[in-house]
Design a protein around this motif. Sequence first.
Motif, PDB file in Angstrom:
ATOM      1  N   GLU A   1       0.830  -1.204   0.000  1.00  0.00           N
ATOM      2  CA  GLU A   1       0.000   0.000   0.000  1.00  0.00           C
ATOM      3  C   GLU A   1       0.865   1.255   0.000  1.00  0.00           C
ATOM      4  O   GLU A   1       0.561   2.223  -0.692  1.00  0.00           O
ATOM      5  CB  GLU A   1      -0.930   0.019   1.210  1.00  0.00           C
ATOM      6  N   LEU A   2       1.955   1.212   0.766  1.00  0.00           N
ATOM      7  CA  LEU A   2       2.865   2.344   0.822  1.00  0.00           C
ATOM      8  C   LEU A   2       3.517   2.561  -0.543  1.00  0.00           C
ATOM      9  O   LEU A   2       3.654   3.704  -0.992  1.00  0.00           O
ATOM     10  CB  LEU A   2       3.941   2.123   1.891  1.00  0.00           C
ATOM     11  N   GLY A   3       3.901   1.464  -1.217  1.00  0.00           N
ATOM     12  CA  GLY A   3       4.472   1.581  -2.558  1.00  0.00           C
ATOM     13  C   GLY A   3       3.476   2.195  -3.527  1.00  0.00           C
ATOM     14  O   GLY A   3       3.830   3.081  -4.320  1.00  0.00           O
ATOM     15  N   ASN A   4       2.224   1.730  -3.458  1.00  0.00           N
ATOM     16  CA  ASN A   4       1.177   2.297  -4.325  1.00  0.00           C
ATOM     17  C   ASN A   4       0.949   3.771  -4.009  1.00  0.00           C
ATOM     18  O   ASN A   4       0.789   4.592  -4.913  1.00  0.00           O
ATOM     19  CB  ASN A   4      -0.133   1.523  -4.179  1.00  0.00           C
TER      20      ASN A   4
ATOM     21  N   LEU B   1       3.887  10.347  -6.375  1.00  0.00           N
ATOM     22  CA  LEU B   1       4.877  10.729  -7.375  1.00  0.00           C
ATOM     23  C   LEU B   1       4.189  11.153  -8.669  1.00  0.00           C
ATOM     24  O   LEU B   1       4.570  12.161  -9.280  1.00  0.00           O
ATOM     25  CB  LEU B   1       5.834   9.560  -7.644  1.00  0.00           C
ATOM     26  N   ALA B   2       3.158  10.400  -9.070  1.00  0.00           N
ATOM     27  CA  ALA B   2       2.415  10.766 -10.281  1.00  0.00           C
ATOM     28  C   ALA B   2       1.741  12.123 -10.095  1.00  0.00           C
ATOM     29  O   ALA B   2       1.777  12.973 -11.002  1.00  0.00           O
ATOM     30  CB  ALA B   2       1.378   9.694 -10.608  1.00  0.00           C
ATOM     31  N   GLU B   3       1.133  12.350  -8.935  1.00  0.00           N
ATOM     32  CA  GLU B   3       0.514  13.648  -8.655  1.00  0.00           C
ATOM     33  C   GLU B   3       1.548  14.763  -8.680  1.00  0.00           C
ATOM     34  O   GLU B   3       1.294  15.846  -9.221  1.00  0.00           O
ATOM     35  CB  GLU B   3      -0.193  13.618  -7.296  1.00  0.00           C
ATOM     36  N   ALA B   4       2.716  14.488  -8.098  1.00  0.00           N
ATOM     37  CA  ALA B   4       3.774  15.498  -8.069  1.00  0.00           C
ATOM     38  C   ALA B   4       4.254  15.797  -9.490  1.00  0.00           C
ATOM     39  O   ALA B   4       4.503  16.963  -9.834  1.00  0.00           O
ATOM     40  CB  ALA B   4       4.936  15.025  -7.206  1.00  0.00           C
ATOM     41  N   GLU B   5       4.371  14.750 -10.310  1.00  0.00           N
ATOM     42  CA  GLU B   5       4.784  14.967 -11.695  1.00  0.00           C
ATOM     43  C   GLU B   5       3.725  15.764 -12.452  1.00  0.00           C
ATOM     44  O   GLU B   5       4.066  16.654 -13.242  1.00  0.00           O
ATOM     45  CB  GLU B   5       5.042  13.626 -12.385  1.00  0.00           C
ATOM     46  N   LYS B   6       2.444  15.444 -12.226  1.00  0.00           N
ATOM     47  CA  LYS B   6       1.375  16.214 -12.868  1.00  0.00           C
ATOM     48  C   LYS B   6       1.437  17.667 -12.423  1.00  0.00           C
ATOM     49  O   LYS B   6       1.306  18.588 -13.238  1.00  0.00           O
ATOM     50  CB  LYS B   6       0.003  15.626 -12.525  1.00  0.00           C
TER      51      LYS B   6
END
Length: 159
Positions: A85-88, A94-99
């Motif tokens: 869950e932590l990895g997800n 990370l995806a949100e930060a990249e967006k």
Amino acid sequence: MPLNIDFQQILLHLLNFAILFTGLYILLYKPVKDFMKKRHDHYSEMDNRTRSDLEEAEKSKKEYEEKLAAAETEIQDKKSKFEAELGNLRKERLAEAEKEAGRIIENARETAEREKKRIIENADKEAKEIIAEAAENIVNASLSDNFDAFLDKAEGGKQ
């Protein structure tokens, strides 16, 4: 009585011996025997109780070891689950930060493009104003030169 044996004396000695034996049996042997039996029973009972307590303790120990093993397995399962869950969650963050970084970069590009257009427009306006001012100065200079020349000619013709 041959051999000087008195049967009455023998019988009295036997009676005394029987009384003495019975008295000693009642006073000493029986209480000591009962005491020893009670002592033996007491220690046998303690030994049995100790053995049963030991067996119960071993059963409890086995149960606790099984529960501990089950708990360790459960802990490992939950730990693996939480790590997944932590990895997800990390991937999502990370995806949100990249967006968000993409949006920030896009906004910065748009702002830079608008600023660039504004600067170019201002530069165009300034260049047009400078050119217009220069043209006006040239026109005014040539007019004033022509007017001066006219005036000079006009003055020169009067004389």
